[in-house]
Design a protein around this motif. Structure first.
Motif, PDB file in Angstrom:
ATOM      1  N   VAL A  67       0.846  -1.199   0.000  1.00 50.63           N
ATOM      2  CA  VAL A  67       0.000   0.000   0.000  1.00 50.63           C
ATOM      3  C   VAL A  67       0.880   1.246   0.000  1.00 50.63           C
ATOM      4  O   VAL A  67       1.835   1.347   0.759  1.00 50.63           O
ATOM      5  CB  VAL A  67      -0.922   0.003   1.231  1.00 50.63           C
ATOM      6  N   GLN A  68       0.536   2.172  -0.878  1.00 53.34           N
ATOM      7  CA  GLN A  68       1.210   3.466  -0.894  1.00 53.34           C
ATOM      8  C   GLN A  68       0.170   4.569  -0.783  1.00 53.34           C
ATOM      9  O   GLN A  68      -0.858   4.522  -1.459  1.00 53.34           O
ATOM     10  CB  GLN A  68       2.027   3.640  -2.176  1.00 53.34           C
ATOM     11  N   LEU A  69       0.453   5.531   0.060  1.00 51.20           N
ATOM     12  CA  LEU A  69      -0.427   6.681   0.260  1.00 51.20           C
ATOM     13  C   LEU A  69       0.392   7.936   0.017  1.00 51.20           C
ATOM     14  O   LEU A  69       1.452   8.107   0.630  1.00 51.20           O
ATOM     15  CB  LEU A  69      -0.987   6.681   1.686  1.00 51.20           C
ATOM     16  N   GLY A 118      -2.181   0.119  -4.417  1.00 45.32           N
ATOM     17  CA  GLY A 118      -1.789  -1.143  -3.810  1.00 45.32           C
ATOM     18  C   GLY A 118      -2.803  -1.703  -2.844  1.00 45.32           C
ATOM     19  O   GLY A 118      -2.546  -2.720  -2.187  1.00 45.32           O
ATOM     20  N   LEU A 119      -3.973  -1.093  -2.759  1.00 44.98           N
ATOM     21  CA  LEU A 119      -5.010  -1.633  -1.882  1.00 44.98           C
ATOM     22  C   LEU A 119      -5.585  -2.895  -2.506  1.00 44.98           C
ATOM     23  O   LEU A 119      -5.870  -2.918  -3.691  1.00 44.98           O
ATOM     24  CB  LEU A 119      -6.116  -0.607  -1.683  1.00 44.98           C
ATOM     25  N   ASN A 179      -9.716   5.755  -5.655  1.00 47.01           N
ATOM     26  CA  ASN A 179      -8.884   5.435  -4.480  1.00 47.01           C
ATOM     27  C   ASN A 179      -8.243   6.686  -3.896  1.00 47.01           C
ATOM     28  O   ASN A 179      -7.040   6.723  -3.601  1.00 47.01           O
ATOM     29  CB  ASN A 179      -7.803   4.406  -4.832  1.00 47.01           C
ATOM     30  N   THR A 180      -9.050   7.708  -3.751  1.00 51.09           N
ATOM     31  CA  THR A 180      -8.564   8.991  -3.253  1.00 51.09           C
ATOM     32  C   THR A 180      -9.449   9.456  -2.104  1.00 51.09           C
ATOM     33  O   THR A 180     -10.677   9.308  -2.157  1.00 51.09           O
ATOM     34  CB  THR A 180      -8.557  10.036  -4.372  1.00 51.09           C
ATOM     35  N   ASP A 236      -2.614   0.639   9.806  1.00 48.20           N
ATOM     36  CA  ASP A 236      -1.551  -0.189   9.246  1.00 48.20           C
ATOM     37  C   ASP A 236      -0.652   0.553   8.270  1.00 48.20           C
ATOM     38  O   ASP A 236       0.518   0.208   8.109  1.00 48.20           O
ATOM     39  CB  ASP A 236      -2.166  -1.381   8.476  1.00 48.20           C
ATOM     40  N   ASN A 237      -1.211   1.528   7.589  1.00 44.21           N
ATOM     41  CA  ASN A 237      -0.499   2.136   6.462  1.00 44.21           C
ATOM     42  C   ASN A 237      -0.520   3.650   6.570  1.00 44.21           C
ATOM     43  O   ASN A 237      -1.543   4.236   6.939  1.00 44.21           O
ATOM     44  CB  ASN A 237      -1.169   1.717   5.146  1.00 44.21           C
TER      45      ASN A 237
END
Length: 123
Positions: free
Chosen positions: A2-4, A26-27, A76-77, A111-112
Motif C-alpha cells: 500500500v502506498q499513500l 496497492g489496496l 482510491n482517493t 496499518d499504512n
C-alpha cells in the motif's frame, strides 16, 4: 504494498481553508477505512477525521464542523477539506489506511501511512 501520497498542504492565514488529497495505491480492495491524522511538534499523533468505505465518518470535537473528509472509491482517493483554520491546526498531516473497515480513532492502530504534508496556519 500500500502506498499513500498526500498533497495540498501549505501556509494559510487563520480563518482560511485548505484541501488535502491522498492518493492510494496497492489496496487489495476498496474496503479500507481511511483516516487523516496530524502531529504537531512535541505532541502525539491524533486522528482528525475518519471515513469508512460506506461513507460513514468520525470527527473529534476539536475539528467537528470545520473539517470534512470525503472519498472517491473509484479513484482510491480521500480528501480533507479544512475550513476556519486556526493556528492550533498547525501540524504535519498524514493520510492513513487500514484493512479493518471500521471507525478507528487511535492513530497507532492504522496499518499504512503516507509521508505527511505540512500545514501551517499563521495568526
Amino acid at each position: 504494498q500500500v502506498q499513500l501520497v498526500e498533497s495540498g498542504g501549505g501556509l494559510v492565514q487563520a480563518g482560511g481553508s485548505l484541501r488535502l488529497s491522498c492518493a492510494a495505491s496497492g489496496l487489495t480492495s476498496s474496503a479500507y477505512v481511511m483516516g487523516w491524522c496530524r502531529q504537531a511538534p512535541g505532541k502525539e499523533r491524533e486522528v482528525v477525521a475518519v471515513i469508512r468505505y460506506s461513507g460513514s465518518t468520525y470527527y473529534p470535537d476539536s475539528v467537528k464542523g470545520r473539517f470534512t473528509i470525503s472519498r472517491d472509491n473509484a479513484k482510491n482517493t480521500v480528501y480533507l477539506q479544512m475550513n476556519s483554520l486556526e493556528p492550533e491546526d498547525t501540524a504535519v498531516y498524514y493520510c492513513a489506511a487500514d484493512r479493518n473497515n471500521m471507525i478507528i480513532t487511535t492513530a497507532h492502530r492504522y496499518d499504512n501511512w503516507g509521508q505527511g504534508t505540512q500545514v501551517t496556519v499563521s495568526s
